[in-house]
Design a protein around this motif. Structure first.
Motif, short mmCIF file in Angstrom:
data_model
loop_
_atom_site.label_atom_id
_atom_site.label_comp_id
_atom_site.label_asym_id
_atom_site.label_seq_id
_atom_site.Cartn_x
_atom_site.Cartn_y
_atom_site.Cartn_z
N ASP A 137 0.84 -1.21 0.00
CA ASP A 137 0.00 0.00 0.00
C ASP A 137 0.87 1.26 0.00
OD1 ASP A 137 -2.29 -1.50 -0.02
OD2 ASP A 137 -2.68 -1.31 2.14
N ALA A 141 1.13 4.04 -3.04
CA ALA A 141 0.88 5.46 -2.78
C ALA A 141 2.04 6.32 -3.26
CB ALA A 141 0.63 5.68 -1.28
N ASP A 146 -3.32 4.09 -8.21
CA ASP A 146 -4.55 3.74 -7.51
C ASP A 146 -5.18 2.55 -8.21
OD1 ASP A 146 -6.98 3.55 -6.25
OD2 ASP A 146 -7.60 5.62 -6.62
#
Length: 263
Positions: A137, A141, A146
């Motif tokens: 994650d 980022a 996304d």
């Protein structure tokens, strides 16, 4: 004060000669940790070979360099531990048969297997899974990818990604191991002007956060530390580097890349 996370990159008269000529020659640089470094030149001018040499994947034959304080070519293994490499044709590529989620899991597994501590490997499976998910994650980022925006989310096939999405995925995978140097080949290949600006903005952000970035491109941005490859630039060293013609430089680079692919 904590020392910078990124790796300083230095080189003096750095060169690599293959069986049929110089892949690159006469390279000099002194870039601080957290720098944005662009390797600029036409295709076949030794750009990728220089990237591989500075990341410890290819052995130079002239001069010397240092990446993160590790002298090259003597300490190539140490440099490989701190430098993450994005896709390079024939050397290190995304697997087009995998989904994005599978590619990320594979990258995390390889990083954990080869770079993780024994203590981390012995933690309960639930802890390892949670830590892996958190690392993925964070890397996504940082790369600005996304998964919810992809056609099938995380189940989107790698082969169906747009070029800029592939760049972002490659960056995310490279960042999983928290490298001190992030190296990317052919950054601006098949990107529109707007996409190229987005790609460089991504790399600026990563460099600003402390990781040194080294990217091969056809045209470097004005704010980058630029290393140029090709016979026209080699001739400016003042020695006999200019005696190699375009064909010899291209063959030298191709030979060196082929050797790296077999390693």
């Amino acid at each position: 004060m904590d020392s910078p996370h990124g790796a300083a990159v230095k080189a003096e008269n750095f060169g690599l000669k293959g069986p049929r000529g110089w892949a690159f020659r006469g390279i000099g640089v002194d870039a601080a940790p957290g720098s944005l470094i662009a390797v600029e030149g036409p295709s076949g001018s030794g750009r990728t070979c220089l990237l591989l040499a500075l990341t410890g994947r290819m052995k130079a034959t002239e001069g010397h360099a240092e990446t993160g304080g590790h002298r090259l070519p003597k300490r190539m293994t140490a440099v490989r531990r701190i430098a993450a490499l994005g896709p390079v044709n024939g050397v290190n590529e995304l697997d087009q048969a995998l989904t994005v989620a599978e590619q990320l899991r594979e990258g995390a597994l390889l990083q954990r297997r080869y770079e993780g501590s024994v203590r981390a490997l012995l933690r309960p499976r639930e802890e390892r899974s949670a830590a892996t998910a958190a690392r993925i994650d964070a890397a996504l980022a940082a790369a600005g990818l996304d998964l919810a925006t992809l056609p099938k989310g995380a189940r989107t096939s790698v082969r169906d990604l747009e070029r800029l999405e592939s760049v972002r995925l490659s960056v995310a995978i490279a960042l999983l191991g928290a490298p001190r140097l992030l190296a990317l080949d052919d950054l601006d290949l098949k990107l529109s002007d707007a996409e190229r600006e987005q790609a460089w903005a991504l790399l600026r952000g990563i460099a600003a956060a402390g990781t040194t970035v080294l990217a091969v491109c056809s045209e470097a941005p004005a704010d980058a530390t630029v290393l140029r490859t090709g016979p026209a630039d080699a001739s400016s060293t003042g020695d006999d580097a200019g005696t190699d013609n375009d064909t010899e430089d291209t063959k030298g680079a191709d030979d060196a890349l082929a050797e790296a692919g077999r390693a």
